[in-house]
Motif scaffolding. Structure first.
Motif, PDB file in Angstrom:
ATOM      1  N   VAL A  40     -40.766  -3.258  -8.636  1.00 56.35           N
ATOM      2  CA  VAL A  40     -41.753  -2.214  -8.912  1.00 56.35           C
ATOM      3  C   VAL A  40     -42.859  -2.808  -9.782  1.00 56.35           C
ATOM      4  O   VAL A  40     -44.044  -2.540  -9.556  1.00 56.35           O
ATOM      5  N   THR A  45     -43.611  -0.002  -3.975  1.00 55.95           N
ATOM      6  CA  THR A  45     -43.444   1.443  -4.098  1.00 55.95           C
ATOM      7  C   THR A  45     -42.055   1.798  -3.605  1.00 55.95           C
ATOM      8  O   THR A  45     -41.702   1.480  -2.461  1.00 55.95           O
ATOM      9  N   ARG A  47     -39.396   4.249  -2.196  1.00 54.45           N
ATOM     10  CA  ARG A  47     -39.362   5.500  -1.446  1.00 54.45           C
ATOM     11  C   ARG A  47     -38.282   6.418  -2.016  1.00 54.45           C
ATOM     12  O   ARG A  47     -37.294   5.955  -2.566  1.00 54.45           O
ATOM     13  N   ASN A  71     -46.290  -4.673   6.507  1.00 53.04           N
ATOM     14  CA  ASN A  71     -45.681  -4.304   5.232  1.00 53.04           C
ATOM     15  C   ASN A  71     -44.628  -5.338   4.854  1.00 53.04           C
ATOM     16  O   ASN A  71     -44.101  -6.049   5.705  1.00 53.04           O
ATOM     17  N   GLY A 142     -38.117  -0.174  -0.904  1.00 53.04           N
ATOM     18  CA  GLY A 142     -39.506  -0.091  -1.306  1.00 53.04           C
ATOM     19  C   GLY A 142     -40.337  -0.979  -0.423  1.00 53.04           C
ATOM     20  O   GLY A 142     -39.836  -1.820   0.317  1.00 53.04           O
ATOM     21  N   LYS A 144     -44.627  -2.760   0.114  1.00 52.66           N
ATOM     22  CA  LYS A 144     -46.019  -2.959  -0.317  1.00 52.66           C
ATOM     23  C   LYS A 144     -46.773  -3.627   0.806  1.00 52.66           C
ATOM     24  O   LYS A 144     -46.212  -4.110   1.781  1.00 52.66           O
TER      25      LYS A 144
END
Length: 144
Positions: A40, A45, A47, A71, A142, A144
């Protein structure tokens, strides 16, 4: 109804403190999110979606999930069982290992994926060893 009242009272008292505390999926999720913390800080991010359950040792569970080209994803698995060894691996729809990095630590396992194409991927979670017959686990992710 009155004759069942003593039985209900006894069962209630037994359930309040008769045995050791049991782990839950929420406890396992806490460890998965703890594993996510450094990522993080790198801009991932997390979820709100997550998966969880309990598995016997040497049993795998497949989770199908849509990943998108462009991604980068991390999948973090956690358990609160101190003696357990868990793992997560990611495969593409053809059955090829898709992860570019994976690691295991006490309470944690993780896998990183940068999909080459958008599609369905298979997240394979496993409790490799544990002192318990069934072990709670949770998987968060997660991107990004």
């Amino acid at each position: 109804m009155k004759r069942f009242a003593p039985l209900v009272l006894v069962l209630l008292l037994l359930s309040l403190g008769a045995g050791p505390a049991r782990a839950t999926i929420d406890d396992a999720l806490s460890f998965a999110l703890e594993a996510a913390d450094p990522y993080v800080k790198e801009g991932f991010t997390v979820r709100e979606d997550y998966w969880g359950g309990d598995l016997p040792v040497k049993t795998t569970k497949a989770i199908v999930h849509q990943l998108f080209k462009g991604n980068e994803y991390w999948f973090w698995m956690g358990t609160d069982q101190k003696g357990a060894k868990i793992s997560v691996h990611v495969y593409d729809s053809a059955g090829n290992l898709a992860e570019s990095e994976a690691w295991q630590k006490p309470h944690f396992a993780a896998a990183r994926v940068v999909p080459k194409k958008t599609g369905s991927y298979y997240l394979i979670v496993e409790v490799e060893k544990s002192p318990d017959e069934r072990t709670y686990w949770s998987l968060a992710y997660g991107f990004k």
